[in-house]
Structure formats: structure tokens, C-alpha cells
Design an enzyme around this catalytic site. Sequence first.
Site, mmCIF file in Angstrom:
data_model
loop_
_atom_site.group_PDB
_atom_site.id
_atom_site.type_symbol
_atom_site.label_atom_id
_atom_site.label_comp_id
_atom_site.label_asym_id
_atom_site.label_seq_id
_atom_site.Cartn_x
_atom_site.Cartn_y
_atom_site.Cartn_z
ATOM 1 N N HIS A 126 -1.644 -44.785 3.721
ATOM 2 C CA HIS A 126 -1.923 -45.491 4.985
ATOM 3 C C HIS A 126 -2.695 -44.577 5.947
ATOM 4 O O HIS A 126 -3.638 -44.994 6.611
ATOM 5 C CB HIS A 126 -0.605 -45.879 5.669
ATOM 6 C CG HIS A 126 0.082 -47.077 5.084
ATOM 7 N ND1 HIS A 126 -0.543 -48.300 4.949
ATOM 8 C CD2 HIS A 126 1.347 -47.236 4.622
ATOM 9 C CE1 HIS A 126 0.325 -49.173 4.427
ATOM 10 N NE2 HIS A 126 1.477 -48.549 4.208
ATOM 11 N N GLU A 134 -1.819 -52.008 2.864
ATOM 12 C CA GLU A 134 -0.826 -51.706 1.835
ATOM 13 C C GLU A 134 -1.498 -51.352 0.512
ATOM 14 O O GLU A 134 -0.934 -50.584 -0.284
ATOM 15 C CB GLU A 134 0.120 -52.906 1.668
ATOM 16 C CG GLU A 134 1.403 -52.591 0.955
ATOM 17 C CD GLU A 134 2.322 -51.611 1.700
ATOM 18 O OE1 GLU A 134 2.076 -51.335 2.891
ATOM 19 O OE2 GLU A 134 3.257 -51.100 1.069
ATOM 20 N N HIS A 163 2.940 -42.451 -0.236
ATOM 21 C CA HIS A 163 2.709 -43.831 0.214
ATOM 22 C C HIS A 163 2.194 -43.848 1.660
ATOM 23 O O HIS A 163 1.126 -44.406 1.943
ATOM 24 C CB HIS A 163 4.025 -44.611 0.106
ATOM 25 C CG HIS A 163 3.932 -46.036 0.543
ATOM 26 N ND1 HIS A 163 3.739 -47.077 -0.336
ATOM 27 C CD2 HIS A 163 3.988 -46.603 1.776
ATOM 28 C CE1 HIS A 163 3.686 -48.222 0.333
ATOM 29 N NE2 HIS A 163 3.837 -47.956 1.629
ATOM 30 N N GLU A 164 2.932 -43.211 2.557
ATOM 31 C CA GLU A 164 2.517 -43.206 3.968
ATOM 32 C C GLU A 164 1.209 -42.433 4.134
ATOM 33 O O GLU A 164 0.388 -42.755 4.991
ATOM 34 C CB GLU A 164 3.616 -42.621 4.861
ATOM 35 C CG GLU A 164 4.969 -43.360 4.803
ATOM 36 C CD GLU A 164 4.885 -44.856 5.101
ATOM 37 O OE1 GLU A 164 3.929 -45.287 5.776
ATOM 38 O OE2 GLU A 164 5.777 -45.598 4.623
#
Lengths: 496, 496
Positions: free
Chosen positions: A265, A291, A261-262
Site C-alpha cells: 500500500h 488492495e 502487505h502494508e
Amino acid sequence: MTSAEQKFIQIMKEITAYDEAISLIGWDLRTYIPKKGMDHRSDTIGLLSNKRNELKTSEKMKALIDQLKTENTTPVIKKSVEEAEREYEKFRSIPSQELTEFITLTSKSETVWQEAREKSDFSLLQPYLEKIVEFNKKIAEYRGYDNNKYEGLLDDYEPGLTIDVLDQVFGQLKTALIDLVKKINQSKVEVDSGLLLKHFPKDKQKSFSLAVLDKMGFDFDAGRLDETIHPFATGINPYDVRVTTRYDENDFRMAVFGTIHEGGHALYEQNIDPDLHQTLLADGVSMGIHESQSLFWENFVGRSRAFWESHFDLFKDHAPKSFEAIEFDHFYRAINEVKPSMIRIEADELTYSLHIIIRYELEKELINGDLAVKDLPEAWNQKMEDYLGIKPANDSEGLLQDIHWSAGDIGYFPTYALGYMYAAQLHAKMNDEIDIDNMIRLGDFEPLKQWLTENIHRHGKMKKPLDLIRDVTGEGLNPTYLIDYLTNKYTDIYQL
Amino acid sequence: MTSAEQKFIQIMKEITAYDEAISLIGWDLRTYIPKKGMDHRSDTIGLLSNKRNELKTSEKMKALIDQLKTENTTPVIKKSVEEAEREYEKFRSIPSQELTEFITLTSKSETVWQEAREKSDFSLLQPYLEKIVEFNKKIAEYRGYDNNKYEGLLDDYEPGLTIDVLDQVFGQLKTALIDLVKKINQSKVEVDSGLLLKHFPKDKQKSFSLAVLDKMGFDFDAGRLDETIHPFATGINPYDVRVTTRYDENDFRMAVFGTIHEGGHALYEQNIDPDLHQTLLADGVSMGIHESQSLFWENFVGRSRAFWESHFDLFKDHAPKSFEAIEFDHFYRAINEVKPSMIRIEADELTYSLHIIIRYELEKELINGDLAVKDLPEAWNQKMEDYLGIKPANDSEGLLQDIHWSAGDIGYFPTYALGYMYAAQLHAKMNDEIDIDNMIRLGDFEPLKQWLTENIHRHGKMKKPLDLIRDVTGEGLNPTYLIDYLTNKYTDIYQL
């Protein structure tokens, strides 16, 4: 280059220097700072933020904006001037003394939140949160809004979004989610995520996480991975983008999906056009679009059948022997189990948006004065029961789980669900051009990363969020892509 | 409080904020920054330094200084005003544009130095060093000096010190050192440091280093220990003081004595009076006094017989089994072996000052135009042969070993030997009041730390360096304490 252009470039460099220092201090504050240093560091952040904001709201800046609007300049400067004007108006609307106080307050309350969370004691945080809500009400008034005070805050995170649109879109999503969850409850397919809860040493989780980040195309010469309670990604500049994760030795999903997830980003921040560095445009265009990148990688890649078909062996290479006997289908279903959870960041894909809707509704009530901060724990717990059918045993697994409100961010939460809808819409479009699952099955993520860089990352803030989505997908925000994706995926898994 | 006092306190807070941000960025640049981030970070440091220096040299600052000199204010403000005036004069003497260029240059050259050192290729660094020398010549001219251009630089690190004093003191020391080394060469006592060169895993070295730091009274809630090529200590503020060390798995001395050394610096920074925080006085009073603190702990404590009498068991608890058979006397002599070394930070106590004298002489020649940068490697190697009887095989173990010149610091090196003399003088005085070796033997360092805090640390920059030494010891700088200490210690070890 004209004199005004030169001066404007210089002032943007100065703003960038402050931004980078503040980002680095923020990273340090959550990773390596010693305990006694925390309190004093908030003074430093407050002061540097103030200096940066003085530049953004200076008479000199205003004069340059006015001058450059009359000149025929480059697209980057033209767009930067637009951004500078937007920020000028935004900051000028709030007295600088109040803004400094707010930044100092939130910097402190972030550290209080950590303690409150550890002790599961909301009363520690309550006085800070009360001040934060009052500040946000004032900010909404200063900024202005059409129909609802909450829009004065929301606009900051997702420019152009209205409560009407949000209520409508969330309504559509809510209906679909409730319908799907109902069907899943009646399904005969047995899904057991318990089989994942075996001891998995931290260092092994870390090496697997690093391997996956590497395959995603994360540039370790321009970034790093560290450990924090609340994972985050921060782009100090495109050449230094840092992600963090959290290791639970009894549940590898926290670290593995958190890192992916990170990492999503981070890919955004690392692949912004270098020409935008040291301008006002070297950043994600909105929270929702940001996001969409993390959720694209976490869910549409990381939780896909194709990903695990090609990475199950790699996973087993890192996992302890106790994982060896797990069959692929059981594993795939287990990581996609639908089961209401107390903790947002541990929630499954399907119920996740319900966590967001709870926060959205509470935020709106707080800002509109329909709910007092002291009543927040009870309201939170009641909504958890009403929407997810479960009730937190304490505030640590209740409203103290997220850092956002303590950090002063109200109006931020909706962007998570918005990002999910954007991600689904982008995924559908990408799939028209690339056989995504086939590339994932080959373990070749480069075409996916390139598509996202070409269509999203490189533009930074050169386009407005809704224009960006329209340019890429040929239409505005459309929640049916997400609903279709979830319906297909869970119909398959639960044989609905 | 008067209006001028309030404004002055505010401006000091702002300067402190810049200082803290710059220190943290500097720490990050040497510890955790990813490779591609390095180049761009120097812009940030340059810009923040410039902003800080603008404050220090502002008309507003000048007006406050002039006003406060007429007011009857607190001792802390009075002394801060003196310091502000000294800095105002200092910075005003150099055009701010040149200073910014210098800071940007040295920030870049620090990273070039790392590469040059790794590749043992002086030619990479040479163009940067040429610019640095030229800059320093200009700075010396701007600052002004009485007899020798080099004094224009030296004064920055050790205010009040002259070339005459330095030449005389270094002359006295040099004679004594040569005499001692000669006697040691004729000694029949066999000292074998080779017995120390056994494999010692990094994590075990680290846990021993941490245990020693803890015993010294280092506050881990207000500091941390990390790893770098070139160890350093940085006091971001008294609540956040970070030390680094370097691990050589085949020679534990690097990490152990390095950590004690940096720990000595750190105790100084951690124990500055909290009332001085956010003033211009919350720092060590001079480089020489700072170095006296690190050398006190490294040599007068860490290499003492008493220390190892009380810590040999702890050491063996951390060391691999291969260390078990070493006898205490062999060990004690081994860690105090006198043997000329290529690397300054690996040098023994006795020959260490000769390394400093070489650097001092070369610096003076560079600044006075008696030596060109391109001829530096040859001059370095020649002096190493003349003074220490050994010649570097390459520039990595020659003039590329130290970061100082690459970081722009010329005039700094002498303070190391000066610190050594201060340390010996303080040690003699402390010993009149406390039975130092007995406390060390008891493993109780608290009285030593308290004495240093009471007499040195807490004062920060409230006193001038020579006044501080005079107040504590009752006399000015006197090199005979160091000569006596070395003579006694090595007469014992080598039975001279």
C-alpha cells in the site's frame, strides 16, 4: 493561469491541508495517543472533517466547477474538476449535520471496538453498530442505487462495480476455491505450519521487517513503521506515508507478511506523481486497486518460492537458532499451508476470499434489513461453520476481529477479494514483460516497483479503476488469472 | 442559554479543534515525522492557523463579543469574551496575509535551524532570521507600544510587563548574582560535577525519568514522554499533554532535570479545570507563570537536598554500578555546582538568569535596530565573555543552541527569568502553609501538586497573571524571594 484556475488550486490546497491533519490525527489515534485523549480527539476529527466537507460542498466550489468545465485547462485540473464534481454531488446528497454526527460516532465507536475486542464483549459495540448500520442505510438512500440498496455503498469504494458482477465473480471464485480445497484435503503431501511457531523476539522480527521494507523500495525518508493492534498504511501525502504492523512473538508470519502487505500500500502512496500533490488526485484510485498493490507484494512476491530462495538466509540471520534446522521445502510449504482460520488477516491465500464472501453476504443482509445487528454474532458463527468448517469460540475471534464496521465502512470488504483478482491480472501482464521470479530470485525488486509505478502508482486518480486495468492489461476484470495462479501454485505444493 | 452564548460556545469549540490539530502536528514535526514530510507539513500548519485566525477575527466573532458584553452571562463565558476581544484586537492589528506568511516562514525556519545547528553553520539560518526580525518589528508596530518597540512583543508573552520593570528587576538580580558568583569563586569548598559524568544507558535514564514523572503526579493516561533534540511540553488539551526529553548517555542531568522541568509544565496543563476545556481559557495564563511551574519542580524540588535524601536510593537502583561509590554530600553539591556554561539549558540555577539577560539585551537591540542579524554571532560571543567569562567555540554552542528565535519568538526569553522569580515567591508562600522539605523527604508530592493546582493550575486563564500572583501571595512581583533563596542555598553549599 485563469482566475478560476488559481482559486480552484487554492481551494484544493485547503482541502489537502484538512485531509493531512485528519490523516495524522487518525494515525496518532491508533498509535501514540494517551487513553484519556481518545474521547476528546473525536470532536476534533469531526469538526475538521466538517470544515473540509463544507469546502467540498460550498457554493464557491460549485461555481468554480461550473466555470472550469467551460475552460480549456490542464489535464490535472480537468480531472480534478471531475473529481470535485463527483464529491460535490456525493456530499450534497447527505445533510452535513448527519455526516458530522456519523464521523463523530465512528470515531468513538473505533475506540469502543478496541475495548469490546479486548473483553470479547459484543454488547459494548452493539449499540454503536446499530447506529452505524442505520446511518449507512440512510446514506445508501441519499446516494441512490439501481437494483440493490447495498450498491449505494459499494460504489463509494469501487466506483462502477455492480452486485450482478460481484455475485457472478464471487460465484466463479467460490466454486474454484471449494474444488481446490477439496483436492488439497485429499493430498498426501504433509504440510506442517507448526514448525514456524517458535519464539521469535519482537525486535528481531522488527529488524527483519524493516530490511524487507527497505528491499521493496520503501522510502524511509518519506515514511515510518510503527506498531498497532490492527495494522494499516496511511498516506498523509506522498512525502509522509506511515505503515504499522503487529508483532506476535510466537508467530512471526503476522508481522512479516503484514509488513509486506502494508508496504505494498505504502509504495503506491509514495510513488504518486508529485505533480498531483495538493490536488484531489493524489490518492489511490480505488480500494480494489489499492488492495491489488498490497496483495501483489504480500502473496505474489512475499509468499513465492523465488522470494524465499533468495531471502531464506537473511531470514535465518534474524531468526533465533531454533529456526536453523528447518529445511527450505518444509518452510516454503509451511508458509503456504492451506488451513481454515478464524482470523481473516491470518488466513491463507486460498481460504482468504471465503472470509471476504462471508462479510459481503452479511453486509448485504444488514443493509437490506434481512439481518438485525443483535443477531450478527450468531449469523457470523454459522457462516464460518458452513463455509470454513470452523466455529469461533468467542466474538473476539469472531465478528470483533475487524475494525471496518466499527469505523463505519460497509461495502468495503468486497474490495479485498477484488484486489486479489486485480493483482493476479497485473502479475500475469507484468510477467509477459519481466521475468518476475528471476528478478525476485536475484533479490532485485526495482524492476517490479518501477513497472507498478509506471503503470499504476504514478497515475493516482487520473484514470478510472476499470480504465486503468484495461489500459495496462488490455482487458477488463477477469477472475481466471487468479484461479489459474492459485491452481498452479497449490498443484505444485500439494502435488494435486 | 441565549442564542449568542450557544454560538459563542460553538465558535470556541471550532477554535479549540484547530488549536489541537496544530499542537499535534507541531508535536509530530519534532518527534516522528519522516524527513521529506517536514517541508510540506509547514503548508498544512500555515493553512490551519490561518483558518483559526479567520475565526478569531471574523465579523461573526466581533458581533458575538459585542452582544455578549451586554448580556449577564457565566463567569467562564464573560472571561472568554474578554480573551476573545483581546485576541480579536491583536490579530486584527496584523494583516492576515502577513500573519500566514510569518507562520509558514517560521515553520520552515525551525527545520532549517535543526540543520544549521547540526552543521554549526549560522549562514544557513541568517536569511530566515533576518526575515523573522523584520516581521517582528512590523508586528510590534502593528500592536503598538508606549516607550520601546520591544514592548510591543513582550506584552504578548507576559501581558502588562514593561521594560522599566524588567530593567529594574533584572538589574537587581544581576547585582545579586555577580556578588554571589564572586563569593563562590573565593569559596574553599570543592565541588566536582565531574563525578556525575559517567556512562548511564539511555533506557535506564528513561526508566528513572518515568519513575520521577510518576511520583510528581503526571497522569500517563493523559500524557506521554518522547525524545527530541530540544525538549518541550505541549498541552494538546488537558487530557493529552506530551513532554519530551533528551538523553545524553554521558550526562544524565540533561534528561533527569529536563524531564522534571517539562513535567512541571505538564502538571499545569493536565490540571486546568475541565470546565475550561473547549473555551479560550484552557491554557497557562502567561509564559512567566508557566515557567514558574517548570522551575518550581526542576529547582525547588528536583535540585533540593530533601529530594535527593529521599530519592538517592531510587536513583542508584537505576544507575550503573560506577555510581555506587558516590557519597551523598558529594552528589548533592555536584548537581548544584555553579560553573558558567555555554548552553542555557545546561546552566546551573545561579548563572541561568545571566543567559536570559544576554538574550534579552540582544533581542532589544535587534528590534530597535541597534544590531544587525549578521552581527549577532559576534555580539553573542562577546556578551558570553563579558558576563560569564567564557566564549563559544562555534555557533552550535553559541546562538544556534535555542529554537526560540528560529520559531519566530522574540520577547519570550525574559519570561524564563520572570518564571524563576514567580517560582521563588510561590515557594515561599507555599512553605508558610506546608512544610515543603518535609513532604519531599517523605516522597509525598501530592500536597505540593494539590497546592499548585488549587492556587494556579485550575484557573487556566481565568485570572490575569499579576492578579493571580497577588491573590496567592498577597503582593506583586518581588525578586527578593529568589535572591534570598539563592543566597541561602549557595551559602550552605559553598559555606560562604
